[in-house]
Write an enzyme that holds these catalytic residues in place. Sequence first.
Site, PDB file in Angstrom:
ATOM      1  CD  GLN A  30      -2.590  -1.010   2.589  1.00 34.52           C
ATOM      2  OE1 GLN A  30      -2.956  -2.057   3.225  1.00 34.52           O
ATOM      3  NE2 GLN A  30      -3.300   0.059   2.581  1.00 34.52           N
ATOM      4  CG  ASP A  37       0.380  -5.452   1.040  1.00 32.51           C
ATOM      5  OD1 ASP A  37      -0.474  -4.668   1.736  1.00 32.51           O
ATOM      6  OD2 ASP A  37       1.323  -5.527   1.013  1.00 32.51           O
TER       7      ASP A  37
HETATM    8  O1  LIG Z   1       1.734   0.282   4.873  1.00 30.31           O
HETATM    9  C1  LIG Z   1       1.119  -0.863   4.920  1.00 30.31           C
HETATM   10  C2  LIG Z   1      -0.309  -1.089   5.342  1.00 30.31           C
HETATM   11  O2  LIG Z   1      -0.798   0.121   5.939  1.00 30.31           O
HETATM   12  C3  LIG Z   1       1.886  -2.153   4.620  1.00 30.31           C
HETATM   13  O3  LIG Z   1       1.339  -3.240   5.117  1.00 30.31           O
HETATM   14  C4  LIG Z   1       2.086  -2.285   3.218  1.00 30.31           C
HETATM   15  O4  LIG Z   1       1.100  -2.537   2.441  1.00 30.31           O
HETATM   16  C5  LIG Z   1       3.568  -3.234   3.091  1.00 30.31           C
HETATM   17  O5  LIG Z   1       3.105  -4.361   3.273  1.00 30.31           O
HETATM   18  P1  LIG Z   1       4.030  -5.828   3.205  1.00 30.31           P
HETATM   19  O6  LIG Z   1       5.011  -5.583   2.150  1.00 30.31           O
HETATM   20  O7  LIG Z   1       4.646  -5.990   4.660  1.00 30.31           O
HETATM   21  O8  LIG Z   1       3.098  -7.029   2.971  1.00 30.31           O
END
Ligand SMILES: O=C(CO)[C@@H](O)[C@H](O)COP(=O)(O)O
Length: 463
Positions: free
Chosen positions: A69, A226
């Site tokens: 995100q 995600d």
């Molecule tokens: O910033 C957030 C949620 O707000 C994170 O959860 C990102 O979406 C990255 O996710 P991962 O790579 O750790 O799955």
Amino acid sequence: MLVAGVDSSTQGTKIVVRRADTGALVRRAQAPHPDGTEIDPEVWWQALLDVCGDGILEDVAAVGVGAQQHGMVALDGGGEVVRQALLWNDTRSADAARDLVAELGGPGEWARAVGSVPVASLTVTKLRWLAEHEPANAARTEQVMLPHDWLTWRLRGGTDPVTDRGDASGTGYFDTAAGTYRPELLRMAFGRELGLPRVAGPAENAGPVQVPGLPGIGAVAPGTGDNMAAALGLEARPGDVVVSLGTSGTAFAVSEKPVADASGLVTGFADATGRFLPLVATLNAARVLDAGARMLGVDLEEFGRLALSAPPGAEGLTLLPYLDGERTPNLPDATGRLDGMTRSNLHPAAIARAFVEGMLCGLADAVDALTAQGVPVHRVLLIGGAARSAAVRSIAPQVLGRPVVVPEPGEYVADGAARQAAWVLAGTAEPPEWSGPGDAEVYEADPAPGVRERYSRVRSALV
Ligand SMILES: O=C(CO)[C@@H](O)[C@H](O)COP(=O)(O)O
Ligand SMILES: Nc1ncnc2c1ncn2[C@@H]1O[C@H](COP(=O)(O)OP(=O)(O)O)[C@@H](O)[C@H]1O
């Protein structure tokens, strides 16, 4: 009929191909991303093309993309990337976040306007940073997309960009409760308006794949962030709190009602189905264990064995795991600290245990922040790369103080994106019922006495 789901997350791109009717897994592949908090989006595109090789898309009728995100993909009038994308874990816009919060009249005004209080992760703060620090790049920028928007747009041949309300709700210029952009907030941050992707419906066909060398798949789903995709892949229902231990640590729940937390601990996202996804995110999860293992000169398996060989409480050691700064609590410049060292407890087993407990304490606080907003917790589901660790699975219930359900290790973000693609094909009101995540194991344990109290005492020296 087959569908494909892509997860373009911080550390890599994964793809699954599943049957559209049952969700049965047919094929999967993955490719790594380089480390860093800014990246040329072309790297994501090449990773996506890599995982689409070897005929993985053969007979696929629809594809969906879930991605990390918040990342800021700035594009010029011709659709060219202006600079490297600033990612969710890049904290350089922390001052911009503080300024924006003050300019709108405080955290309560932001929570009311969009459902979240800006911190450095949110796209709106990155746009302010760009305007202030890179005026030439800002002047060239004509549109802004999120990682999943950009990948979806590239898959569709670079026409008519779309997003979904789940990922849009992480920008800071989208009102989660109303489901509409707030362009005046983007203008306040950046100084002028920018082109934004249209918000597609949750099961809309955004158009066919149009990429030379890839099959001409007839339907590309709107895609999503995600965490929203993971909720869809897990078939999470109200009452389920998902704790994800990837690069980020997140705790989130599907909710029928939006949350607007003026304390800023909970970000009030939308989900990918028309509901809501209140979420707490930390910057320090699986990679805390990677760093601990590296420091001790062991692999992750041995690190886990060491952690399990020390008693609960790590013989008095407490790790504040803020190795990459921290987002919740909002301490972007914080660093980690190991507290309680004595001559007797400075050995690898106690250190490994303290790393696992410290990481999990951040997530236990995250679950508490959700419950403080009235989010019900009937069960906790543990997913993400670090949930593959036996030590994490057994220590989690001791730190979270609740039983923890661990679904079969899998790629739940990619699964959710695939389920969204199947939904596009089905054209039904709700996503298709699949057989759900594989066999889950339940881990139960007595709470580890004093661990969270010590953590909170050490942390209060920083907050
Ligand atoms: O910033 C957030 C949620 O707000 C994170 O959860 C990102 O979406 C990255 O996710 P991962 O790579 O750790 O799955
Ligand atoms: N058995 C394991 N024990 C501990 N950590 C693991 C294990 N397997 C994978 N990981 C960690 O999981 C992380 C990747 O998780 P993942 O959820 O794929 O991240 P992201 O979605 O953010 O790219 C890596 O930091 C990796 O070291």
